[in-house]
Write an enzyme that holds these catalytic residues in place. Structure first.
Site: not given
Ligand code: PAF
Length: 282
Positions: A35-37, A176, A148-150, A185-186
């Site tokens: 869901e984050g994506h 999310v 923003m998680k990363d 997260s995956s």
């Molecule tokens: O966050 C990710 O999934 C990856 O680090 C990214 C930004 C797609 C780069 O490979």
């Protein structure tokens, strides 16, 4: 939805859209969509005419002992989800298409990377910056969307775009969360039941620290030790990799001149490393 696999194919496809003056939003991913994506796609749709998503598990951002081979992948499901959510073009290159000369060139990130995840993952952000430089060159987006998680990744991407004068607006989108607050997260699928139960405290502790700072009952100097002590009360099946507090996105200690600060946490569980953070206006 169009599926393209080579930079050349993408570039001939996109030329028509660009000639028509259509704006391009880009959501880079490594697949195994959650869901984050999907929330990034939603944001992208609102900002642009064409939404492009890449799915590429980038080998150069994994260290020798990291999970490149076992990183979760499910391309057929990803394609269905991307189409359902309204992605117009999905770009799924092979490693040899992204790295035609192997590792002849790599971006060397010198700032914002010796802290947080960068400290325990040497070279990780070199790989991220390298693949994003390539992807931005191929995709030519007007805007690019990151979670923003990363937060450290987002800080590095902002620096990358500024440093290389790339005409891309980088948009950070809120993390999310599951209903109980755990950041999606995956890697969450790899948590055992007991790990999943206690992991809920990560965000609760961060939120409490943010609340206490905003209420004036927690000073910046005490945030790190307070959060660490709180996490130690709850996290019994994982090890706390770090609890760190910096200005954001600079990731240094110049709090007097900064606009924002971040409290960031990483917990290592048996099969999954979880990260989470809160950003606070100063
Ligand atoms: O966050 C990710 O999934 C990856 O680090 C990214 C930004 C797609 C780069 O490979």
């Amino acid at each position: 939805m169009k599926v393209v696999t080579t930079p050349r194919e993408y570039q001939s496809l996109i030329a028509d859209y660009q000639n028509e003056g259509q704006s391009i939003a880009f959501v880079p991913t490594m697949g195994f969509l959650h869901e984050g994506h999907l929330s990034l796609i939603d944001k992208a749709k609102k900002k642009s005419d064409i939404v492009v998503m890449s799915i590429f598990v980038n080998p150069t951002q994994f260290g020798p002992n990291e999970d490149f081979d076992s990183y979760p992948r499910n391309l057929s499901r990803d394609k269905v989800l991307a189409e359902q959510y309204g992605v117009h073009i999905v770009f799924i290159p092979k490693v040899e298409d992204m790295y035609p000369n192997n590792r002849m060139f790599m971006v060397n990130v010198l700032d914002r990377v010796d802290v947080l995840c960068g400290a325990s993952r040497p070279g990780h952000f070199d790989g991220v910056a390298t693949v994003l430089l390539k992807l931005f060159n191929i995709i030519r987006p007007d805007t690019a969307f990151f979670g923003m998680k990363d937060a450290q990744q987002l800080a590095v991407v902002k620096g990358l775009v500024e440093s290389f004068h790339m005409p891309v607006t980088v948009v950070g989108c809120p993390t999310v969360r599951e209903a109980d607050g755990l950041a999606k997260s995956s890697r969450n699928v790899r948590l055992t039941d007991i790990e999943r139960t206690e992991a809920v405290h990560i965000f609760k502790v961060l939120e409490k620290a943010k609340h206490d700072y905003e209420q004036g009952v927690l000073a910046i100097q005490s945030i790190q030790s307070t959060v660490l002590n709180e996490l130690n009360r709850y996290i019994k099946n994982g090890s706390i990799d770090y609890v760190e507090v910096y200005t954001y996105p600079e990731l240094n200690f110049q709090f007097e001149t900064a606009n924002q600060m971040i409290i960031a946490v990483a917990i290592q569980y048996s099969q999954a490393r979880l990260i989470d953070n809160v950003v606070i206006e100063l």
